[in-house]
Scaffold this active site. Sequence first.
Site, short mmCIF file in Angstrom:
data_model
loop_
_atom_site.label_atom_id
_atom_site.label_comp_id
_atom_site.label_asym_id
_atom_site.label_seq_id
_atom_site.Cartn_x
_atom_site.Cartn_y
_atom_site.Cartn_z
N CYS A 43 0.10 97.49 2.71
CA CYS A 43 -1.02 97.52 3.65
C CYS A 43 -2.33 97.51 2.87
CB CYS A 43 -0.93 98.77 4.52
SG CYS A 43 -2.22 98.88 5.79
N ASP A 45 -4.78 99.31 3.39
CA ASP A 45 -5.36 100.66 3.43
C ASP A 45 -5.78 101.12 2.03
OD1 ASP A 45 -5.46 103.68 3.49
OD2 ASP A 45 -4.98 103.31 5.59
N ARG A 47 -6.12 103.92 0.79
CA ARG A 47 -5.49 105.14 0.30
C ARG A 47 -4.12 104.90 -0.32
NH1 ARG A 47 -5.76 108.04 5.99
NH2 ARG A 47 -5.08 105.91 6.50
N HIS A 99 3.04 102.55 5.34
CA HIS A 99 2.63 103.94 5.12
C HIS A 99 2.46 104.61 6.48
CE1 HIS A 99 -1.71 103.64 6.24
NE2 HIS A 99 -1.53 102.36 5.93
N CYS A 102 -0.46 104.61 9.66
CA CYS A 102 -1.15 103.32 9.54
C CYS A 102 -1.99 103.05 10.79
CB CYS A 102 -0.11 102.21 9.35
SG CYS A 102 -0.81 100.55 9.26
#
Length: 223
Positions: A43, A45, A47, A99, A102
Amino acid sequence: MTSPLQDLLDGNRRWSAARHAEDPHFFEYLAKQQSPKYLWIGCSDSRVPATQIVDLPPGEIFVQRNVANVVAHSDLNCLSTIQFAVDILKVEHIIIVGHYGCGGIQAVLDERRLGLVDNWLRHVGDVAEKHSSMLATLDVMALRNARLCELNAIEQVTNTCRTTMVMDAWERGQKLSVHAWCYSLDNGHMNDLNMHVDSRAALQPAYENALQRLMRLPAAQQR
């Protein structure tokens, strides 16, 4: 004139100096070639940084990221990355990494409109519809999010295995496996979803085993 991104540039210099202090030959070695064993499709993302969370240095993982770690057969960006990784770099493992928590997954569950990305998340919506009966057994939204994150990673492994690049690699006997993981932002742990495919024949049994394992769990869990 000072760059508006000076903080990042200063950070880069600190990082470079620290790496050189640890290993004076680090950049010399890194510049010569890349020969990663792993392709990470994760992803976008911020993080979930690929190399950091599995404690590997730069050069060890070839990375492709998009919202909700989707592998769509119409996405030439992702397909080109897979082709380069498999045919040129000869990676041995492709890892689809979702994750928990999400935002793209949650938008699908909430049936929330975000804009252009809604069209992309339709792929995740298809996964949710396919497994609607399993998701319906979970009353708590956080658990439903976690379960859909897991199901999405498993389905994207299936999509990856069905690409021409992966199928052709198996046909010519190339060593290549495809896997599904889910990462927890709560504790930094990676959850292996028990989906490991190393041949065309192994795909369907691995898919069925991974789904059966999820159904045996009392609820989607963030390990």
